[in-house]
Write an enzyme that holds these catalytic residues in place. Structure first.
Site, PDB file in Angstrom:
ATOM      1  N   SER A 195     -21.981  55.024  -3.791  1.00 54.08           N
ATOM      2  CA  SER A 195     -21.645  55.204  -2.376  1.00 54.08           C
ATOM      3  C   SER A 195     -22.872  55.507  -1.521  1.00 54.08           C
ATOM      4  O   SER A 195     -23.899  55.985  -2.005  1.00 54.08           O
ATOM      5  CB  SER A 195     -20.639  56.346  -2.211  1.00 54.08           C
TER       6      SER A 195
HETATM    7  N1  SAH Z   1     -19.004  58.127  -5.984  1.00 56.19           N
HETATM    8  C1  SAH Z   1     -19.291  57.012  -6.837  1.00 56.19           C
HETATM    9  C2  SAH Z   1     -18.558  55.825  -6.280  1.00 56.19           C
HETATM   10  C3  SAH Z   1     -18.351  54.719  -7.206  1.00 56.19           C
HETATM   11  S1  SAH Z   1     -17.439  53.358  -6.516  1.00 56.19           S
HETATM   12  C4  SAH Z   1     -20.796  56.784  -6.813  1.00 56.19           C
HETATM   13  O1  SAH Z   1     -21.410  57.118  -5.795  1.00 56.19           O
HETATM   14  O2  SAH Z   1     -21.366  56.268  -7.774  1.00 56.19           O
HETATM   15  C5  SAH Z   1     -15.777  53.786  -6.884  1.00 56.19           C
HETATM   16  C6  SAH Z   1     -15.428  53.942  -8.341  1.00 56.19           C
HETATM   17  O3  SAH Z   1     -14.003  54.101  -8.421  1.00 56.19           O
HETATM   18  C7  SAH Z   1     -15.759  52.739  -9.207  1.00 56.19           C
HETATM   19  O4  SAH Z   1     -16.596  53.145 -10.249  1.00 56.19           O
HETATM   20  C8  SAH Z   1     -14.410  52.269  -9.721  1.00 56.19           C
HETATM   21  O5  SAH Z   1     -14.445  51.771 -11.041  1.00 56.19           O
HETATM   22  C9  SAH Z   1     -13.578  53.536  -9.633  1.00 56.19           C
HETATM   23  N2  SAH Z   1     -12.117  53.308  -9.588  1.00 56.19           N
HETATM   24  C10 SAH Z   1     -11.433  52.312  -8.978  1.00 56.19           C
HETATM   25  N3  SAH Z   1     -10.119  52.438  -9.197  1.00 56.19           N
HETATM   26  C11 SAH Z   1      -9.964  53.545  -9.982  1.00 56.19           C
HETATM   27  C12 SAH Z   1      -8.825  54.182 -10.561  1.00 56.19           C
HETATM   28  N4  SAH Z   1      -7.589  53.707 -10.426  1.00 56.19           N
HETATM   29  N5  SAH Z   1      -9.033  55.309 -11.271  1.00 56.19           N
HETATM   30  C13 SAH Z   1     -10.288  55.799 -11.481  1.00 56.19           C
HETATM   31  N6  SAH Z   1     -11.396  55.224 -10.952  1.00 56.19           N
HETATM   32  C14 SAH Z   1     -11.238  54.108 -10.219  1.00 56.19           C
END
Ligand code: SAH
Length: 213
Positions: free
Chosen positions: A60
């Site tokens: 993010s």
């Molecule tokens: N805060 C993290 C954001 C990653 S993007 C960072 O800065 O690295 C969002 C993440 O949510 C992704 O890794 C994706 O795989 C996860 N995600 C999507 N749907 C999900 C679900 N149903 N349960 C758990 N994680 C999920």
């Protein structure tokens, strides 16, 4: 410029964008984002931009993470639930401030990589679950039923009800809710048993995947 100096600059950028919560600014000053960014993008670690992770996911944007964390009014007593571990960068920022962070990631590969990075950084107050975060922390260890703060890092098409049920009295949840291309950042507070829902700024997150829906 050295990463250390770039990190200081990022903190200045956040301040100019109305991030004034001292604990949030301190966390950003301490946590090296370059450790969580894939090697090929490391030189861009301190741009105020989302960056690619594997599996079409993104780490993010710092400004958005800071805003979400500020909305949560985090304290050192908080038990926090995070949905979407991703790179683990936001997990580290949260764990720097809060008492405990429970984090759920759907994709095993991403979770295992984040766990490795966070272990080597020395964090001892983070618990991991690999699976669908829509149901919250159910059946995972430690057996928490409620959290003081909940932060969702993937775009939901509706307010995740099971997560609101796991919000403690006085608790706050931030979650992007909307369509695929654009969402609004919602802030949901539980007060006297009732949920208060506030729609905030527009934002763009990767989708909250709903296996089986
Ligand atoms: N805060 C993290 C954001 C990653 S993007 C960072 O800065 O690295 C969002 C993440 O949510 C992704 O890794 C994706 O795989 C996860 N995600 C999507 N749907 C999900 C679900 N149903 N349960 C758990 N994680 C999920």
């Amino acid at each position: 410029m050295r990463f250390e100096d770039q990190r200081k600059k990022l903190v200045q950028t956040l301040k100019m964008r109305d991030i004034h919560d001292e604990s949030v600014l301190m966390a950003f000053a301490e946590i090296p984002r370059e450790d969580y960014v894939p090697a090929e993008y490391q030189e861009y670690s301190y741009l105020n931009q989302p960056l690619p992770l594997s599996d079409n996911q993104t780490i993010s944007q710092p400004g958005m993470i800071a805003l979400m964390m500020q909305e949560l009014s985090l304290s050192s007593e908080d038990k926090v639930l995070e949905i979407g571990t991703g790179s683990g960068y936001q997990t580290a920022l949260l764990a720097h401030i809060a008492k405990e962070v429970c984090t759920i990631e759907l994709l095993e590969k991403l979770s295992l990589k984040a766990q490795k990075t966070l272990h080597s950084a020395g964090f001892k107050n983070i618990y991991y679950r690999i699976g669908d975060g829509w149901q919250g922390w159910e059946k995972a260890y430690p057996p928490h039923k409620e959290f003081d703060k909940i932060i969702v890092s993937a775009a939901a098409d509706e307010i995740p009800q099971r997560l609101t049920e796991q919000l403690a009295e006085g608790g706050i949840m931030v979650v992007p809710v909307g369509g695929r291309l654009m969402q609004y950042l919602y802030k949901i507070t539980r007060k006297d048993g009732e949920l208060i829902v506030n729609r905030g700024t527009p934002c763009t997150f990767v989708p909250f995947v709903r296996p089986g829906k």
